[in-house]
Design an enzyme around this catalytic site. Structure first.
Site, PDB file in Angstrom:
ATOM      1  N   HIS A   1      -4.037   1.326   7.828  1.00  0.00           N
ATOM      2  CA  HIS A   1      -2.700   1.940   7.786  1.00  0.00           C
ATOM      3  C   HIS A   1      -2.662   3.115   6.812  1.00  0.00           C
ATOM      4  O   HIS A   1      -2.151   4.192   7.141  1.00  0.00           O
ATOM      5  CB  HIS A   1      -1.676   0.868   7.379  1.00  0.00           C
ATOM      6  N   GLU A   2      -3.212   2.915   5.621  1.00  0.00           N
ATOM      7  CA  GLU A   2      -3.143   3.981   4.602  1.00  0.00           C
ATOM      8  C   GLU A   2      -4.019   5.173   4.969  1.00  0.00           C
ATOM      9  O   GLU A   2      -3.645   6.327   4.734  1.00  0.00           O
ATOM     10  CB  GLU A   2      -3.528   3.439   3.222  1.00  0.00           C
TER      11      GLU A   2
ATOM     12  N   HIS B   1      -2.244   7.393   7.258  1.00  0.00           N
ATOM     13  CA  HIS B   1      -1.308   8.293   6.573  1.00  0.00           C
ATOM     14  C   HIS B   1      -1.997   9.596   6.148  1.00  0.00           C
ATOM     15  O   HIS B   1      -1.412  10.674   6.233  1.00  0.00           O
ATOM     16  CB  HIS B   1      -0.753   7.626   5.310  1.00  0.00           C
TER      17      HIS B   1
ATOM     18  N   GLY C   1       0.830  -1.201   0.000  1.00  0.00           N
ATOM     19  CA  GLY C   1       0.000   0.000   0.000  1.00  0.00           C
ATOM     20  C   GLY C   1       0.860   1.246   0.000  1.00  0.00           C
ATOM     21  O   GLY C   1       2.030   1.207   0.390  1.00  0.00           O
TER      22      GLY C   1
ATOM     23  N   GLN D   1       3.049   9.973   1.028  1.00  0.00           N
ATOM     24  CA  GLN D   1       4.361   9.311   1.056  1.00  0.00           C
ATOM     25  C   GLN D   1       5.214   9.642  -0.161  1.00  0.00           C
ATOM     26  O   GLN D   1       6.419   9.386  -0.160  1.00  0.00           O
ATOM     27  CB  GLN D   1       4.199   7.785   1.170  1.00  0.00           C
TER      28      GLN D   1
ATOM     29  N   CYS E   1       6.232  -0.197   6.818  1.00  0.00           N
ATOM     30  CA  CYS E   1       5.780   0.982   6.073  1.00  0.00           C
ATOM     31  C   CYS E   1       6.911   1.375   5.132  1.00  0.00           C
ATOM     32  O   CYS E   1       8.077   1.351   5.525  1.00  0.00           O
ATOM     33  CB  CYS E   1       5.480   2.118   7.045  1.00  0.00           C
ATOM     34  N   LEU E   2       6.570   1.729   3.909  1.00  0.00           N
ATOM     35  CA  LEU E   2       7.617   2.115   2.951  1.00  0.00           C
ATOM     36  C   LEU E   2       8.367   3.365   3.414  1.00  0.00           C
ATOM     37  O   LEU E   2       9.482   3.613   2.970  1.00  0.00           O
ATOM     38  CB  LEU E   2       7.017   2.334   1.559  1.00  0.00           C
TER      39      LEU E   2
HETATM   40 NI    NI Z   1       2.952   3.431   5.448  1.00  0.00          NI
END
Ligand code: NI
Length: 166
Positions: A132-133, A136, A46, A51, A90-91
């Site tokens: 999670h997204e 963000h 995701g 991000q 998380c990226l």
């Molecule tokens: Ni993330």
């Protein structure tokens, strides 16, 4: 299509609240395509627009399960059910993993890339990814929601199969 630069943990932009998308124009569609390409490049499940430095309420999710990639514009979580304790990455936090409590089931309403209203209910990993997204988009990051003391740093060489990141 292009790979975009992923903002990392100390970047102030990750703390900002993203804004609603008012018009789904070619720039928004290009952004969504770039987000998908960037997510795949870094093995994420995701990615939120913030991000890649864009404060718009857009997320993409791909569980690599043969189902279509989810593209959610202005997503709103309308219902949650149950709880699950899960490992999460998380990226924006490369090689770091934490434990978090997420709902077991999440229902989200959003627009797709054509402006059509969609409603998706996911359980397990999909519920986790949606939660999670959407965090963000509200400036909430992994360290805000982790169970204290559970952060692990794992170098990619130590992992036969690295867990997927969000
Ligand atoms: Ni993330």
């Amino acid at each position: 299509m292009a790979i975009r630069n992923i903002r990392k943990e100390d970047d102030e932009i990750l703390r900002k609240k993203s804004k609603e998308v008012e018009v789904i124009d070619d720039r928004v569609k290009e952004l969504i395509n770039d987000m998908i390409e960037t997510m795949h490049k870094y093995d994420g499940v995701g990615l939120a627009a913030v991000q890649v430095g864009i404060l718009k309420r857009i997320v993409v999710i791909d569980l690599y399960d043969e189902k279509p990639i989810l593209k959610l514009i202005n997503p709103v979580i309308t219902k949650t059910k149950g709880k699950q304790e899960v490992d999460e990455g998380c990226l924006s936090f490369p090689n770091k993993y934490v434990k978090v409590i997420r709902p077991e089931e999440v229902t989200v309403e959003a627009l797709d890339e054509n402006g059509k209203k969609i409603k998706v209910t996911g359980t397990g990993l999909l519920a986790q990814a949606i939660a999670h997204e959407v965090d963000h988009l509200n400036g909430i990051i992994l360290t805000d929601v982790m169970i204290p003391g559970t952060m692990e740093v794992i170098s990619p060489e130590d992992q036969a199969t690295p867990p997927k990141k969000k």
